[in-house]
Design a protein around this motif. Structure first.
Motif, short mmCIF file in Angstrom:
data_model
loop_
_atom_site.label_atom_id
_atom_site.label_comp_id
_atom_site.label_asym_id
_atom_site.label_seq_id
_atom_site.Cartn_x
_atom_site.Cartn_y
_atom_site.Cartn_z
N ARG A 40 0.95 -1.13 -0.01
CA ARG A 40 -0.29 -0.75 -0.01
C ARG A 40 1.29 1.09 -0.21
N PHE A 41 0.80 2.09 -0.68
CA PHE A 41 1.58 3.58 -1.06
C PHE A 41 0.80 4.40 -1.35
N ARG A 42 0.60 5.25 -0.63
CA ARG A 42 -0.14 6.59 0.00
C ARG A 42 0.51 7.84 -0.49
N ILE A 43 0.31 9.20 -1.44
CA ILE A 43 0.85 10.05 -1.78
C ILE A 43 0.09 11.26 -0.88
N LEU A 44 0.67 11.58 -0.36
CA LEU A 44 0.14 12.86 0.70
C LEU A 44 1.02 14.51 0.06
N THR A 45 0.12 15.12 1.27
CA THR A 45 0.95 16.06 1.43
C THR A 45 1.78 16.33 1.85
N PRO A 46 2.36 17.46 2.43
CA PRO A 46 3.81 17.53 3.13
C PRO A 46 3.44 16.86 4.57
#
Length: 266
Positions: A40-46
């Motif tokens: 599971r890879f999650r793309i997030l804001t800083p």
């Protein structure tokens, strides 16, 4: 498998999905470990990345306090808590990805597109693929230690693992595995440092405290990677490390792999 929680980077999600699909089987083959669940890879804001990492570390602290409440451990944990808040605020730009165990007990990789851009990885598919392989190696390790708290405690002496070279093992295993995957995948030597860094990245990395910490981290990863590389024909023995911390190399054994092998070999 790859979830864009910013709703602004669908193309990056597609690229990462393709890299994970290729790197997953290669990383399994190199390490001799199997992914128990789809990665599971999650793309997030800083800001959300920092919040998730803080939550993970707070979870580790809470567990340590629950299991070892004496004043000495409280002081150690409190000092770590204070120090890392500032560190996370400054270090996110230099950390394109990190793999943690979430509150549900599953591992996941947190990624910020801004950090990928500053690190130059969006412009270098081989470096990005190597990064994905590295985080998959971390995920494989986390899956096979099965939540053993002794690997991430702030007070290893209270768990009887003060001499365990934990950072060397975890960083070194990921470095070795990702280098082997890159060699098989791209027929090239893994080198994330070759990517074109932004000016902001270079300025941040050149701060005295950052420079010193990153130098130490690189040395630890290098020594750990050499340990695994020297024993890569003994994958079965190496994977016994994940069954119990006491089977991992000590600080003296990390630079003497044969001494470790003699101690743990059945």
């Amino acid at each position: 498998m790859v979830r864009d929680e910013t709703a602004r980077h669908p193309d990056l999600a597609g690229i990462l999905h393709g890299l994970v699909e290729t790197a997953g089987p290669l990383t399994e083959r190199v390490t001799g470990l199997q992914l128990c669940h789809p990665p599971r890879f999650r793309i997030l804001t800083p800001s959300w990345w920092r919040a998730e990492v803080r939550q993970h570390l707070a979870q580790v602290d809470a567990r340590d306090l629950a299991e070892h409440p004496p004043a000495r451990s409280v002081a150690t944990i409190w000092l770590r808590h204070v120090g890392r808040r500032g560190w996370l605020r400054w270090s996110w730009l230099l950390t394109p990805a990190t793999t943690i165990t979430n509150t549900a007990g599953f591992s996941e990789t947190l990624i910020t597109p801004e950090a990928l851009r500053h690190a130059g990885l969006l412009a270098d598919e081989e470096a990005l693929g190597t990064l994905v392989a590295r985080e998959l190696a971390h995920r494989l390790r986390l899956a096979h230690i099965a939540g053993d708290h002794r690997w991430d405690t702030a007070v290893p002496e209270l768990y009887g693992v003060a001499d365990l070279a934990r950072a060397h093992i975890t960083a070194g295993h990921a470095r070795w595995a990702s280098a082997k995957v890159a060699a098989a995948w791209f027929e090239a030597q893994a080198d994330e440092e070759r990517a074109p860094r932004s000016r902001a990245y270079r300025r941040r990395a050149d701060l005295p405290l950052m420079r010193a910490k990153r130098r130490t981290q690189r040395q630890i990863a290098s020594e750990g990677g050499q340990f695994f590389s020297s024993l890569e024909s003994k994958v079965t023995e190496l994977n016994r490390i994940w069954t119990h911390p006491r089977l991992g190399p000590t600080f003296s054994e990390i630079t003497d792999p044969q001494a470790w092998l003699s101690r743990v070999k059945p």
